[in-house]
Design a protein around this motif. Structure first.
Motif, PDB file in Angstrom:
ATOM      1  N   TYR A 183     -23.551  14.836   0.874  1.00 36.65           N
ATOM      2  CA  TYR A 183     -24.010  15.985   0.215  1.00 36.65           C
ATOM      3  C   TYR A 183     -25.554  14.911   0.031  1.00 36.65           C
ATOM      4  CZ  TYR A 183     -20.074  18.252   1.138  1.00 36.65           C
ATOM      5  OH  TYR A 183     -18.805  18.626   1.630  1.00 36.65           O
ATOM      6  N   PHE A 197     -29.451  17.686  -1.842  1.00 32.85           N
ATOM      7  CA  PHE A 197     -29.438  18.897  -2.643  1.00 32.85           C
ATOM      8  C   PHE A 197     -31.232  18.662  -2.929  1.00 32.85           C
ATOM      9  CE2 PHE A 197     -25.467  20.326  -2.389  1.00 32.85           C
ATOM     10  CZ  PHE A 197     -24.140  19.033  -3.089  1.00 32.85           C
ATOM     11  N   TYR A 224     -33.354  21.001  -5.686  1.00 32.04           N
ATOM     12  CA  TYR A 224     -32.613  22.167  -6.875  1.00 32.04           C
ATOM     13  C   TYR A 224     -33.590  21.876  -7.905  1.00 32.04           C
ATOM     14  CZ  TYR A 224     -28.095  21.212  -7.446  1.00 32.04           C
ATOM     15  OH  TYR A 224     -26.837  21.949  -7.124  1.00 32.04           O
ATOM     16  N   LEU A 257     -30.197  25.651  -7.385  1.00 34.91           N
ATOM     17  CA  LEU A 257     -30.106  25.244  -5.700  1.00 34.91           C
ATOM     18  C   LEU A 257     -30.794  26.105  -4.763  1.00 34.91           C
ATOM     19  CD1 LEU A 257     -28.506  23.282  -4.394  1.00 34.91           C
ATOM     20  CD2 LEU A 257     -27.246  24.528  -3.556  1.00 34.91           C
ATOM     21  N   ARG A 276     -28.863  23.087   0.720  1.00 38.24           N
ATOM     22  CA  ARG A 276     -27.957  21.687   0.654  1.00 38.24           C
ATOM     23  C   ARG A 276     -28.667  21.444   1.761  1.00 38.24           C
ATOM     24  NH1 ARG A 276     -23.834  24.883   0.058  1.00 38.24           N
ATOM     25  NH2 ARG A 276     -23.616  24.882   2.450  1.00 38.24           N
ATOM     26  N   ARG A 298     -24.807  13.699  -3.350  1.00 40.10           N
ATOM     27  CA  ARG A 298     -23.527  13.752  -4.282  1.00 40.10           C
ATOM     28  C   ARG A 298     -22.154  12.595  -2.936  1.00 40.10           C
ATOM     29  NH1 ARG A 298     -19.300  18.645  -5.064  1.00 40.10           N
ATOM     30  NH2 ARG A 298     -18.247  17.695  -2.936  1.00 40.10           N
ATOM     31  N   SER A 329     -15.200  10.808  -8.533  1.00 37.33           N
ATOM     32  CA  SER A 329     -16.110  11.875  -9.437  1.00 37.33           C
ATOM     33  C   SER A 329     -16.400  12.859  -8.358  1.00 37.33           C
ATOM     34  CB  SER A 329     -17.222  10.980  -9.971  1.00 37.33           C
ATOM     35  OG  SER A 329     -18.277  11.605 -10.920  1.00 37.33           O
ATOM     36  N   TYR A 330     -16.911  14.151  -8.925  1.00 39.69           N
ATOM     37  CA  TYR A 330     -17.641  15.069  -8.356  1.00 39.69           C
ATOM     38  C   TYR A 330     -19.607  14.659  -8.744  1.00 39.69           C
ATOM     39  CZ  TYR A 330     -14.307  17.610  -5.923  1.00 39.69           C
ATOM     40  OH  TYR A 330     -13.565  18.148  -4.600  1.00 39.69           O
ATOM     41  N   GLN A 331     -19.276  13.496  -9.943  1.00 36.84           N
ATOM     42  CA  GLN A 331     -21.156  13.143  -9.785  1.00 36.84           C
ATOM     43  C   GLN A 331     -21.957  13.434  -8.938  1.00 36.84           C
ATOM     44  OE1 GLN A 331     -21.537   9.476 -12.091  1.00 36.84           O
ATOM     45  NE2 GLN A 331     -23.612  10.042 -12.093  1.00 36.84           N
ATOM     46  N   LEU A 332     -22.982  14.487  -9.476  1.00 39.50           N
ATOM     47  CA  LEU A 332     -23.945  14.494  -9.268  1.00 39.50           C
ATOM     48  C   LEU A 332     -25.023  13.032  -9.340  1.00 39.50           C
ATOM     49  CD1 LEU A 332     -24.468  17.964  -9.405  1.00 39.50           C
ATOM     50  CD2 LEU A 332     -24.902  16.969  -6.973  1.00 39.50           C
ATOM     51  N   PHE A 361     -28.917  12.084  -9.801  1.00 39.29           N
ATOM     52  CA  PHE A 361     -30.516  13.310  -9.525  1.00 39.29           C
ATOM     53  C   PHE A 361     -31.014  11.981  -9.153  1.00 39.29           C
ATOM     54  CE2 PHE A 361     -29.354  17.345 -10.014  1.00 39.29           C
ATOM     55  CZ  PHE A 361     -28.157  17.565 -10.544  1.00 39.29           C
ATOM     56  N   GLY A 362     -32.139  12.722  -9.112  1.00 37.37           N
ATOM     57  CA  GLY A 362     -33.892  12.090  -9.053  1.00 37.37           C
ATOM     58  C   GLY A 362     -34.384  11.932 -10.641  1.00 37.37           C
TER      59      GLY A 362
END
Lengths: 114, 119
Positions: B33, B35, B37, B47, B50, B95, B104-107, B109-110
């Motif tokens: 996925y 996203f 934000y 959010l 997506r 993710r 891991s569900y870790q996002l 990020f930039g």
């Protein structure tokens, strides 16, 4: 979507002390996440908190410094221990949506250590 | 490891005009996925949009749309008819899709792009 309440919204703390941040969700969730956002930086995951088990910490973060509690499916706390000015950051709580396809965030806690 | 790169630390746009924020990512996964934000001064991460990697159609949410180029690993955000309330930090995030609850569900990020809207 999930509604997440995070407290306190901000605090100024003396070095060497500890601060506990609370995160309350309006629905039951399996996993809760704690992120740190250092000044002018992006978000970095500290740990994942599952109810009934110990939190899983990411590389560079340890339980002694950032102990986490997860007593039930709607609540978690993150403690920042023995604080130093380098801990000054925004700390954010996050949960997964029902579909598991997106994350929702609390409003964050702005911590300043002096 | 996945990485997300936002090459524009700051951008500005005139009110009512269109602006495009860039994001590239690196992954060896095929399912994931992406996203965007938004983080206004209130610090709340909101959010915006997506995109599922398996969908070829670009996601759209009102004035916000993406240009998803999977082969190029590019995921840009276009904001049309920019409004003063659009001023914020914008973060691109990645993710991977998890199966059987493992991993891991870790996002990821930039570093973010600070968008200013000029009246």
């Amino acid at each position: 979507s999930a509604v997440i309440s995070q407290k306190p919204s901000r605090d100024i703390c003396q070095r060497g002390t500890s601060l506990t941040i609370q995160c309350q969700v309006d629905s039951q969730v399996t996993m809760m996440f704690w992120y740190r956002q250092q000044p002018g930086q992006s978000l970095t995951l500290i740990a994942t908190a599952n109810q009934g088990s110990e939190a899983t910490y990411e590389s560079g973060f340890v339980i002694d410094k950032f102990p986490i509690s997860r007593p039930n499916l709607t609540f978690s706390t993150l403690t920042v221990s023995n604080m130093s000015p380098e801990d000054s950051s925004i700390y954010l709580c996050s949960v997964e949506g029902l579909l598991g396809t997106e994350a929702f965030f609390g409003q964050g806690t702005r911590l300043t250590v002096v | 490891a996945q990485t997300v790169t936002q090459s524009q630390p700051e951008m500005s746009v005139q009110e009512a005009e269109t602006v495009t924020l860039s994001c590239t990512y690196d992954t060896s996964e095929s399912d994931y996925y992406l996203f965007w934000y938004k983080q206004p001064p209130s610090r709340q991460m909101i959010l915006v949009i997506r995109q599922e990697a398996y969908k070829q159609q670009n996601a759209t949410e009102n004035r916000f749309s993406v240009n998803f180029q999977k082969a190029a690993k590019s995921f840009s955000l276009k904001i049309s008819d920019s409004q003063l309330g659009d001023a914020a930090m914008y973060f691109c995030a990645y993710r991977r899709v998890l199966y059987s609850g493992a991993g891991s569900y870790q996002l990821t990020f930039g570093k973010g792009t600070k968008l200013s809207v000029i009246p």
